[in-house]
Design a protein around this motif. Structure first.
Motif, PDB file in Angstrom:
ATOM      1  N   THR A   1       0.845  -1.195   0.000  1.00 21.39           N
ATOM      2  CA  THR A   1       0.000   0.000   0.000  1.00 21.39           C
ATOM      3  C   THR A   1       0.881   1.245   0.000  1.00 21.39           C
ATOM      4  OG1 THR A   1      -1.747  -1.154   1.206  1.00 21.39           O
ATOM      5  CG2 THR A   1      -1.759   1.265   1.288  1.00 21.39           C
ATOM      6  N   GLN A   2       0.564   2.195  -0.862  1.00 24.24           N
ATOM      7  CA  GLN A   2       1.361   3.425  -0.961  1.00 24.24           C
ATOM      8  C   GLN A   2       0.532   4.541  -1.573  1.00 24.24           C
ATOM      9  OE1 GLN A   2       4.598   2.533  -3.971  1.00 24.24           O
ATOM     10  NE2 GLN A   2       3.606   0.537  -3.838  1.00 24.24           N
ATOM     11  N   ASN A   3       0.827   5.764  -1.154  1.00 26.62           N
ATOM     12  CA  ASN A   3       0.123   6.958  -1.640  1.00 26.62           C
ATOM     13  C   ASN A   3      -1.388   6.866  -1.425  1.00 26.62           C
ATOM     14  OD1 ASN A   3       2.623   7.965  -2.721  1.00 26.62           O
ATOM     15  ND2 ASN A   3       2.318   6.666  -4.518  1.00 26.62           N
ATOM     16  N   GLY A   4      -1.813   6.081  -0.455  1.00 22.71           N
ATOM     17  CA  GLY A   4      -3.239   5.914  -0.202  1.00 22.71           C
ATOM     18  C   GLY A   4      -3.905   4.911  -1.119  1.00 22.71           C
ATOM     19  N   PHE A   5      -3.137   4.219  -1.979  1.00 23.01           N
ATOM     20  CA  PHE A   5      -3.678   3.233  -2.922  1.00 23.01           C
ATOM     21  C   PHE A   5      -3.400   1.820  -2.422  1.00 23.01           C
ATOM     22  CE2 PHE A   5      -3.388   7.000  -5.481  1.00 23.01           C
ATOM     23  CZ  PHE A   5      -4.343   6.881  -6.482  1.00 23.01           C
ATOM     24  N   GLN A   6      -4.392   0.925  -2.583  1.00 23.02           N
ATOM     25  CA  GLN A   6      -4.254  -0.474  -2.225  1.00 23.02           C
ATOM     26  C   GLN A   6      -3.944  -1.287  -3.486  1.00 23.02           C
ATOM     27  OE1 GLN A   6      -4.561  -1.637   0.925  1.00 23.02           O
ATOM     28  NE2 GLN A   6      -5.135   0.338   1.821  1.00 23.02           N
ATOM     29  N   PRO A   7      -2.931  -2.186  -3.448  1.00 22.58           N
ATOM     30  CA  PRO A   7      -2.595  -2.970  -4.640  1.00 22.58           C
ATOM     31  C   PRO A   7      -3.382  -4.285  -4.729  1.00 22.58           C
ATOM     32  CG  PRO A   7      -0.935  -3.316  -2.968  1.00 22.58           C
ATOM     33  CD  PRO A   7      -1.940  -2.374  -2.377  1.00 22.58           C
ATOM     34  N   THR A   8      -3.693  -4.668  -5.946  1.00 24.46           N
ATOM     35  CA  THR A   8      -4.286  -5.970  -6.243  1.00 24.46           C
ATOM     36  C   THR A   8      -3.512  -6.575  -7.398  1.00 24.46           C
ATOM     37  OG1 THR A   8      -6.490  -5.204  -5.577  1.00 24.46           O
ATOM     38  CG2 THR A   8      -6.382  -7.213  -6.888  1.00 24.46           C
TER      39      THR A   8
ATOM     40  N   ASP B   1       2.457  14.329  -9.025  1.00 26.63           N
ATOM     41  CA  ASP B   1       3.085  13.158  -9.635  1.00 26.63           C
ATOM     42  C   ASP B   1       3.396  12.193  -8.505  1.00 26.63           C
ATOM     43  OD1 ASP B   1       5.270  11.370 -10.422  1.00 26.63           O
ATOM     44  OD2 ASP B   1       5.377  12.536 -12.255  1.00 26.63           O
ATOM     45  N   LYS B   2       2.848  10.980  -8.576  1.00 29.69           N
ATOM     46  CA  LYS B   2       3.071   9.992  -7.520  1.00 29.69           C
ATOM     47  C   LYS B   2       3.926   8.839  -8.036  1.00 29.69           C
ATOM     48  CE  LYS B   2       0.492  12.026  -4.405  1.00 29.69           C
ATOM     49  NZ  LYS B   2       1.077  12.634  -3.180  1.00 29.69           N
ATOM     50  N   ALA B   3       4.772   8.297  -7.158  1.00 25.12           N
ATOM     51  CA  ALA B   3       5.632   7.173  -7.502  1.00 25.12           C
ATOM     52  C   ALA B   3       5.061   5.898  -6.884  1.00 25.12           C
ATOM     53  CB  ALA B   3       7.045   7.418  -6.995  1.00 25.12           C
ATOM     54  N   PHE B   4       4.962   4.841  -7.696  1.00 28.31           N
ATOM     55  CA  PHE B   4       4.469   3.542  -7.246  1.00 28.31           C
ATOM     56  C   PHE B   4       5.589   2.526  -7.410  1.00 28.31           C
ATOM     57  CE2 PHE B   4       0.735   5.960  -8.327  1.00 28.31           C
ATOM     58  CZ  PHE B   4      -0.189   5.619  -7.351  1.00 28.31           C
ATOM     59  N   ALA B   5       5.977   1.888  -6.312  1.00 23.28           N
ATOM     60  CA  ALA B   5       7.113   0.964  -6.320  1.00 23.28           C
ATOM     61  C   ALA B   5       6.637  -0.483  -6.267  1.00 23.28           C
ATOM     62  CB  ALA B   5       8.035   1.255  -5.143  1.00 23.28           C
ATOM     63  N   LEU B   6       7.297  -1.321  -7.053  1.00 24.70           N
ATOM     64  CA  LEU B   6       7.081  -2.763  -7.033  1.00 24.70           C
ATOM     65  C   LEU B   6       8.403  -3.434  -6.676  1.00 24.70           C
ATOM     66  CD1 LEU B   6       5.097  -3.277 -10.380  1.00 24.70           C
ATOM     67  CD2 LEU B   6       4.170  -2.779  -8.118  1.00 24.70           C
ATOM     68  N   HIS B   7       8.320  -4.547  -5.976  1.00 23.45           N
ATOM     69  CA  HIS B   7       9.523  -5.337  -5.711  1.00 23.45           C
ATOM     70  C   HIS B   7       9.533  -6.537  -6.651  1.00 23.45           C
ATOM     71  CE1 HIS B   7      12.008  -8.458  -3.776  1.00 23.45           C
ATOM     72  NE2 HIS B   7      12.764  -7.421  -3.442  1.00 23.45           N
ATOM     73  N   VAL B   8      10.702  -6.814  -7.235  1.00 21.83           N
ATOM     74  CA  VAL B   8      10.864  -7.932  -8.165  1.00 21.83           C
ATOM     75  C   VAL B   8      11.997  -8.821  -7.655  1.00 21.83           C
ATOM     76  CG1 VAL B   8      11.311  -8.613 -10.548  1.00 21.83           C
ATOM     77  CG2 VAL B   8      10.101  -6.475 -10.078  1.00 21.83           C
TER      78      VAL B   8
END
Length: 243
Positions: free
Chosen positions: A89-96, A132-139
């Motif tokens: 969860t980041q920037n107030g957004f929940q990931p699916t 501008d918001k940054a969304f991070a993913l881990h790989v």
């Protein structure tokens, strides 16, 4: 005596006018550049081929103000699967996350992997105004054997508009209006082929002399001998004659 200041004032106004034109043009150029660069972009750390423990960061601008971004979907490359994609969860957004089963397993950090994430959807938050918001993913592991990865991004606004960042420009063509995020990876230089080494090996001795000196040494010695002979001949002809 009265000095007329009008010519000086006119000259000053002309100078201001001359400065205003290029400044205005520069402002338009800067504004155009900023507008052109306001796309969904992606970067990685580390950004190397086959890297492990990677952070992918997508930069998402809000371009439809006064509307606000309410959902962002990030689509992974289908031809080069990324192993172990997770999001928080980041920037107030929940990931699916959405996954798929591969017909052929790909190497992972702990053995072959058959199920990979195809897309991550962030929802429940907002990006307003010109933010501008940054969304991070881990790989866990990046694919090997490829240096350019093309992603896709879908950006949904609260006015019902969806902007699809999925366009890929042909070679030599201008950048499309909604380009797909592209990531360039670095990697080690390719090793020399065995055939090239085999061909080069027998050629090496031909460039050396029997005594290990440089190949041009005999030629230099011959030139030196001829030069000394010429000097001796010139001195002999100039010797004083007796008799």
């Amino acid at each position: 005596m009265t000095i007329d200041a009008r010519p000086r004032m006119a000259h000053h106004r002309n100078r201001i006018r001359l400065l205003t034109v290029p400044l205005a043009a520069a402002g338009l150029i800067v504004a155009g550049a900023l507008s052109a660069s306001a796309h969904v972009l992606v970067d990685a750390h580390p950004a190397t081929v086959g890297a492990t423990d990677v952070t992918l960061t997508f930069h998402v601008p809000n371009e439809e103000a006064p509307a606000a971004t309410t959902e962002v979907t990030l689509v992974m490359p289908s031809d080069h699967p990324l192993v172990g994609v997770t999001a928080k969860t980041q920037n107030g957004f929940q990931p699916t996350t959405t996954t798929r089963h591969l017909d052929v397993a790909v190497p992972g950090t702990h053995g072959p992997v058959s199920d990979v994430v195809t897309k991550v959807t962030f929802s429940g938050g907002t990006i307003k105004g010109t933010d501008d918001k940054a969304f991070a993913l881990h790989v866990d592991k990046m694919p090997a054997g490829v240096r350019t990865l093309t992603f896709k991004a879908l950006q949904r606004y609260n006015n019902g508009t969806t902007v699809a960042w999925i366009e890929v420009a042909a070679d030599g063509a201008a950048e499309p209006e909604h380009p797909a995020p592209e990531l360039t990876l670095t990697g080690p230089a390719p090793a020399a082929s065995p055939s090239a080494s085999a061909v080069a090996a027998p050629i090496a001795p031909a460039s050396s002399t029997t005594d290990g000196g440089p190949p041009w040494a005999p030629l230099g010695l011959a030139v030196l001998v001829l030069g000394l002979a010429a000097v001796a001949l010139m001195l002999w002809r100039r010797r004083p004659s007796h008799g």
